[in-house]
Design a protein around this motif. Sequence first.
Motif, PDB file in Angstrom:
ATOM      1  N   ARG A 146       0.817  -1.208   0.000  1.00  0.00           N
ATOM      2  CA  ARG A 146       0.000   0.000   0.000  1.00  0.00           C
ATOM      3  C   ARG A 146       0.855   1.264   0.000  1.00  0.00           C
ATOM      4  O   ARG A 146       0.727   2.108  -0.881  1.00  0.00           O
ATOM      5  CB  ARG A 146      -0.963  -0.015   1.189  1.00  0.00           C
ATOM      6  N   THR A 147       1.734   1.403   0.977  1.00  0.00           N
ATOM      7  CA  THR A 147       2.517   2.643   1.075  1.00  0.00           C
ATOM      8  C   THR A 147       3.497   2.775  -0.087  1.00  0.00           C
ATOM      9  O   THR A 147       3.580   3.825  -0.721  1.00  0.00           O
ATOM     10  CB  THR A 147       3.271   2.699   2.416  1.00  0.00           C
ATOM     11  N   ALA A 148       4.237   1.709  -0.367  1.00  0.00           N
ATOM     12  CA  ALA A 148       5.212   1.766  -1.466  1.00  0.00           C
ATOM     13  C   ALA A 148       4.592   1.441  -2.816  1.00  0.00           C
ATOM     14  O   ALA A 148       5.269   1.537  -3.842  1.00  0.00           O
ATOM     15  CB  ALA A 148       6.371   0.813  -1.187  1.00  0.00           C
ATOM     16  N   ALA A 149       3.315   1.047  -2.820  1.00  0.00           N
ATOM     17  CA  ALA A 149       2.592   0.767  -4.069  1.00  0.00           C
ATOM     18  C   ALA A 149       3.397  -0.157  -4.981  1.00  0.00           C
ATOM     19  O   ALA A 149       3.550   0.101  -6.188  1.00  0.00           O
ATOM     20  CB  ALA A 149       2.238   2.077  -4.790  1.00  0.00           C
ATOM     21  N   PHE A 150       3.911  -1.241  -4.409  1.00  0.00           N
ATOM     22  CA  PHE A 150       4.678  -2.205  -5.177  1.00  0.00           C
ATOM     23  C   PHE A 150       3.886  -2.718  -6.373  1.00  0.00           C
ATOM     24  O   PHE A 150       2.682  -2.965  -6.287  1.00  0.00           O
ATOM     25  CB  PHE A 150       5.057  -3.395  -4.280  1.00  0.00           C
ATOM     26  N   LYS A 151       4.588  -2.911  -7.485  1.00  0.00           N
ATOM     27  CA  LYS A 151       3.960  -3.530  -8.649  1.00  0.00           C
ATOM     28  C   LYS A 151       4.930  -4.543  -9.257  1.00  0.00           C
ATOM     29  O   LYS A 151       6.155  -4.434  -9.117  1.00  0.00           O
ATOM     30  CB  LYS A 151       3.525  -2.497  -9.678  1.00  0.00           C
ATOM     31  N   GLU A 152       4.368  -5.508  -9.922  1.00  0.00           N
ATOM     32  CA  GLU A 152       5.160  -6.565 -10.538  1.00  0.00           C
ATOM     33  C   GLU A 152       6.241  -5.970 -11.434  1.00  0.00           C
ATOM     34  O   GLU A 152       5.995  -5.025 -12.187  1.00  0.00           O
ATOM     35  CB  GLU A 152       4.240  -7.488 -11.358  1.00  0.00           C
ATOM     36  N   GLY A 153       7.442  -6.516 -11.325  1.00  0.00           N
ATOM     37  CA  GLY A 153       8.554  -6.025 -12.128  1.00  0.00           C
ATOM     38  C   GLY A 153       9.434  -5.010 -11.431  1.00  0.00           C
ATOM     39  O   GLY A 153      10.504  -4.654 -11.934  1.00  0.00           O
ATOM     40  N   ASP A 154       9.030  -4.525 -10.252  1.00  0.00           N
ATOM     41  CA  ASP A 154       9.831  -3.552  -9.509  1.00  0.00           C
ATOM     42  C   ASP A 154      11.122  -4.181  -8.993  1.00  0.00           C
ATOM     43  O   ASP A 154      11.164  -5.368  -8.659  1.00  0.00           O
ATOM     44  CB  ASP A 154       9.053  -3.021  -8.294  1.00  0.00           C
ATOM     45  N   THR A 155      12.165  -3.351  -8.903  1.00  0.00           N
ATOM     46  CA  THR A 155      13.373  -3.711  -8.171  1.00  0.00           C
ATOM     47  C   THR A 155      13.248  -3.134  -6.768  1.00  0.00           C
ATOM     48  O   THR A 155      13.001  -1.929  -6.608  1.00  0.00           O
ATOM     49  CB  THR A 155      14.630  -3.148  -8.860  1.00  0.00           C
ATOM     50  N   VAL A 156      13.404  -3.979  -5.771  1.00  0.00           N
ATOM     51  CA  VAL A 156      13.114  -3.607  -4.383  1.00  0.00           C
ATOM     52  C   VAL A 156      14.377  -3.731  -3.535  1.00  0.00           C
ATOM     53  O   VAL A 156      15.076  -4.744  -3.589  1.00  0.00           O
ATOM     54  CB  VAL A 156      12.002  -4.510  -3.799  1.00  0.00           C
ATOM     55  N   PHE A 157      14.639  -2.697  -2.733  1.00  0.00           N
ATOM     56  CA  PHE A 157      15.740  -2.714  -1.763  1.00  0.00           C
ATOM     57  C   PHE A 157      15.153  -2.612  -0.363  1.00  0.00           C
ATOM     58  O   PHE A 157      14.308  -1.758  -0.092  1.00  0.00           O
ATOM     59  CB  PHE A 157      16.694  -1.548  -2.033  1.00  0.00           C
ATOM     60  N   VAL A 158      15.600  -3.510   0.517  1.00  0.00           N
ATOM     61  CA  VAL A 158      15.110  -3.540   1.900  1.00  0.00           C
ATOM     62  C   VAL A 158      16.307  -3.423   2.833  1.00  0.00           C
ATOM     63  O   VAL A 158      17.256  -4.205   2.737  1.00  0.00           O
ATOM     64  CB  VAL A 158      14.378  -4.873   2.210  1.00  0.00           C
ATOM     65  N   SER A 159      16.277  -2.459   3.750  1.00  0.00           N
ATOM     66  CA  SER A 159      17.322  -2.380   4.772  1.00  0.00           C
ATOM     67  C   SER A 159      16.850  -3.116   6.026  1.00  0.00           C
ATOM     68  O   SER A 159      15.654  -3.316   6.232  1.00  0.00           O
ATOM     69  CB  SER A 159      17.667  -0.925   5.094  1.00  0.00           C
TER      70      SER A 159
END
Length: 340
Positions: A146-159
């Motif tokens: 919801r907040t980051a509005a992730f969508k398929e194909g995104d490159t995601v970085f998590v700390s």
Amino acid sequence: MTDTPTLPAVSREWHLVSRPVGWPKPEDFAFVEAEIPQPGEGQVLVRNKYLSVDPYMRGRMSDAKSYVAPFELGKVMQGGAVGEVVASNAEGLAVGDHVLHFLGWREYAVVAAKNAVKVDPDAAPLSTYLGVLGMTGLTAYAGLLRTAAFKEGDTVFVSGAAGAVGGQVGQIARLKGASRVIGSAGSEEKVKLLVDEYGFDAAFNYKDGPVGKQLRDAAPDGIDVYFDNVGGDHLEAALGALNEGGRIAVCGMISVYNNTEPVPGPKNLSRLIATRGRMEGFLVSDHYDLQPQFVQEVAPWVASGELKYRETVVEGIENNLEAFLGVLRGDNTGKMIVKL
């Protein structure tokens, strides 16, 4: 009221006795004994079995104005807990039922039935209702989707990716079709866990060198989503790698929680202009409407083993404070749980 089984004379509990300056110290707390009260109308008495310790609790030890009331000095602290009803004066909850509630940091708690959520110990281990299927899991789910509005194909970085929230964020992103998932952690063991067990495409130890360079090496084409648990140099690195239209969900900034002086903001915040990026903080309490959808989608992943989780379990309420300090130090892999 249903019969109460034989109980000990007292309940042990943790009180905050002074507000920590910088890192919390043992003398800021007191481990005391208190008489076990009887539940009033609409209440149940719960013998806690598992307690949660979380980074946000550090903020509640301060009296600075925040989104939640500070812990009161000289009184028992609060936190997530799951336990067994041992006396009931409320309809719908019987002795022997198990409930999730937020009166942790103690062995026995009188809980209003309206504030207790019944959980099934046969459907999942009780401890998971504090972590992967509880508030921790919902935080990951709501923040990413919801907040980051992730969508398929995104490159995601998590700390903080080997923590309870971060590990789940990366795995949900992978299961929902991220093109690449990158995590940072504080040890080689945790880096190995992220790649080998959680299925991250890449991970690095932030102690090995500048975060910005390590992130560029891991994500040469930039990132579309950054899920921030750390702040500081991680946030600055993520801003530097942000693609056009990138989104940053700010869940926590554990790197600054114990600072006694104000910390300068990232020097490259203007990158949000060039990228038309968005950075937004969030609280899980604003997203409880997603709980049914979250459980419906995530519980089968947990049951099938597609979504893996770790718990760091500390035995004994007398070690509750040390477990909490361990979370601030990053000692835990996955969710830090205290087993009573």
